[in-house]
Design a protein around this motif. Structure first.
Motif, mmCIF file in Angstrom:
data_model
loop_
_atom_site.group_PDB
_atom_site.id
_atom_site.type_symbol
_atom_site.label_atom_id
_atom_site.label_comp_id
_atom_site.label_asym_id
_atom_site.label_seq_id
_atom_site.Cartn_x
_atom_site.Cartn_y
_atom_site.Cartn_z
ATOM 1 N N LEU A 5 -5.989 -0.685 -3.795
ATOM 2 C CA LEU A 5 -4.612 -0.185 -3.694
ATOM 3 C C LEU A 5 -4.556 1.194 -4.352
ATOM 4 C CD1 LEU A 5 -2.330 -3.252 -4.571
ATOM 5 C CD2 LEU A 5 -2.535 -2.092 -2.361
ATOM 6 N N ALA A 57 0.868 4.020 -2.967
ATOM 7 C CA ALA A 57 0.537 5.416 -2.707
ATOM 8 C C ALA A 57 1.607 6.354 -3.244
ATOM 9 C CB ALA A 57 0.354 5.628 -1.208
ATOM 10 N N THR A 88 -8.834 -5.841 3.197
ATOM 11 C CA THR A 88 -8.508 -6.991 2.342
ATOM 12 C C THR A 88 -9.571 -8.066 2.503
ATOM 13 O OG1 THR A 88 -7.157 -8.106 4.007
ATOM 14 C CG2 THR A 88 -6.042 -6.526 2.569
ATOM 15 N N ARG A 114 0.830 -1.212 0.000
ATOM 16 C CA ARG A 114 0.000 0.000 0.000
ATOM 17 C C ARG A 114 0.862 1.259 0.000
ATOM 18 N NH1 ARG A 114 -4.619 -2.080 4.271
ATOM 19 N NH2 ARG A 114 -6.048 -2.935 2.700
#
Length: 538
Positions: A139, A126, A159, A122
């Protein structure tokens, strides 16, 4: 009856032919082939419910386990393309693979080796910023990913638990029709090269090619449903996946996966489960033989060892036959771009087994080419090993330039390995082109020096690299792991080699080390050793 031509068809055939036999034994979990088929169907339904459509890619980032087997085969069953990911990659490296492969789903074993893989992924996503299509927000920054599926006892926020996929996909009714629609020429998998000398490349293979590699290996090694197979090679690697999972489907043998290699645990499993097959890199067998537990372990059940390595010290094969008591040791040669290229055969003389990588497998041509002139070499002359045939990869993902560099217009795959082929067709790898160095105008192939070092009492393993030298251009540096209790010196190592190889091949520097840097496939990272040697010798 014709052979199954796709992975879903191969799984169904195995579930019929070997229904109640064990397919995967992993700790307290044992799946028969019937169980495996059922679990794969349920998981494939879950993938479809999460948004996977035929042709989509799925990245699988997890260690060897029964879940990996189910998760990986379910991708094919749902018509998708499997993208296994190296467990040693960090989040940024995985994000790169996810983006380049256009993954719709990511299946991740969160918490492996004390890391938070989901958090790493993640964070890396980002940093890349929002890109791609708006397929979902599992994501952010990699928005084509519709969902992240978590393998393990705990599930990270945001998740989907792997264990919940069966319930999630319960309403998907036509999963077998999806599996039936898969064609032999469809891309089955994209395996990324290790990337130890540059950015990794995605190798494209079809269902037919993946099955062909598994079949030629199992036929040559005489693998049957009676075999019990310790899978040490990681499933993300071509050997662990195609000569492991897929080999089980086409032969009916039972898989015993290891998440991380531990010599004592491996020996204990061999004795407890009466295992018969242990393939792996040479370092695996070095470790078994040198383990303190080896002397008290019953390894009499062992039948087959297979090593898919570019160079294998003959002394190691002698010890495997004599001390580990394998009935068959089958050296082989392959690479991600052509998983099974050459193999020795049962019944080959000891000299062939100890000094060659065998002959080209059925369906492949092999030749040796002088890299300087491009001319085909005569038998016994060294040059680049080149391969041609149906099992050679389709090419590299989105990289036509690299594909053209690897496969010439006549279809020959340029392996980058230097070797010879004798009059009987037996191939012997000398070294990697990139590992060769020039000392005083002479070519030096480190594998030859390492093979000589393997015969020095007290040496467990070694790695030789070329380092800059003002007078000679380059000279060798040997990194040597010595056996516990040995007391070797640099002078002893050099003196031993001077009696056995030409002076220009003898390393000028020797460093005794406790271990060697390796990637997850247990290959020595020679670029790292070169960097270390250059720094220390400056």
């Amino acid at each position: 009856m014709p052979q199954p031509e796709t992975l879903p068809a191969a799984l169904r055939a195995a579930a019929t032919a070997h229904a109640d036999l064990p397919a995967v034994v992993d700790g307290d979990t044992t799946l028969s082939f019937r169980d495996l088929h059922a679990a794969v169907r349920d998981t494939a339904r879950g993938y479809v419910a999460l948004g996977l459509v035929p042709g989509d890619t799925v990245c699988l980032w997890a260690p060897n386990s029964w879940e990996w087997v189910v998760a990986g085969l379910a991708v094919s069953y749902a018509g998708g393309v499997l993208v296994p990911v190296n467990t040693r990659y960090r989040g940024e490296e995985v994000a790169d693979v996810v983006e380049r492969s256009g993954a719709r789903l990511c299946v991740v074993a969160d918490g492996f080796l004390g890391r938070s893989q989901v958090a790493e992924l993640r964070a890396a996503a980002a940093e890349r910023g929002t890109r791609g299509d708006a397929g979902g927000h599992a994501l952010p920054g990699l928005d084509r990913v519709a969902a992240v599926v978590g393998i393990g006892d705990t599930t990270a926020d945001g998740t989907t638990a792997f264990s919940s996929l069966g319930d999630l996909g319960a309403a998907v009714e036509d999963i077998d029709a999806v599996a039936d629609a898969v064609r032999p020429d469809d891309i089955a998998d994209i395996l990324f090269t290790s990337g130890t000398t540059g950015r990794s490349k995605g190798v494209l293979s079809t269902h037919g090619q993946t099955l062909a590699a598994a079949r030629v290996w199992t036929r040559t090694c005489r693998v049957t449903e009676q075999d019990r197979y310790l899978v040490i090679s990681p499933f993300f690697h071509s050997y662990g996946y195609k000569v492991g999972i897929v080999a089980s489907l086409v032969s009916g043998c039972a898989l015993h996966p290891m998440a991380t290699f531990d010599a004592e645990e491996a020996l204990a499993t061999i004795q407890r489960e009466r295992l018969t097959i242990v393939p792996g890199a040479p370092t695996i067998f070095h470790s078994l033989l040198e383990s303190p537990a080896f002397a008290t372990t019953d390894t009499s059940s062992l039948r087959l060892a297979n090593m898919g390595s570019a160079s294998i010290p003959p002394r190691l094969i002698e010890r495997m036959l004599g001390e580990l008591t394998f009935e068959l040791v089958i050296p082989a040669f392959g690479m991600t771009e052509c998983v099974v290229a050459t193999m020795c055969r049962p019944g080959d003389p000891d000299e062939v087994i100890a000094t060659t990588n065998g002959r080209a497998v059925e369906g492949l041509e092999m030749r040796v080419v002088d890299p300087a002139t491009g001319e085909v070499c005569e038998a016994g002359s060294a040059g680049e090993i080149q391969l041609r045939g149906a099992m050679v990869m389709q090419g590299y993902l989105d990289d036509p330039v690299a594909t053209a560099e690897a496969i010439d217009p006549d279809g020959w795959l340029h392996t980058g390995d230097v070797g010879t082929v004798d009059a009987e067709g037996n191939m012997r790898i000398t070294d990697r082109l990139k590992d060769m160095y020039v000392s005083g105008g002479f070519n030096v192939y480190p594998a030859e020096v390492e093979a000589a070092l393997a015969r020095l009492d007290g040496v467990v393993e070694s790695a030789v690299v070329g380092v800059p030298d003002e007078r000679m251009g380059e000279v060798g540096k040997a990194f040597v792991i010595q056996r516990e209790g040995a007391d070797l010196t640099q002078e002893q190592v050099v003196a031993f080699l001077r009696d056995r190889i030409a002076n220009f091949k003898v390393p000028r520097h020797v460093e005794l080390v406790p271990d060697l840097p390796r990637n997850a496939s247990h290959k020595v990272l020679k670029p790292e050793l070169r960097a270390r040697a250059t720094t220390k010798d400056d």
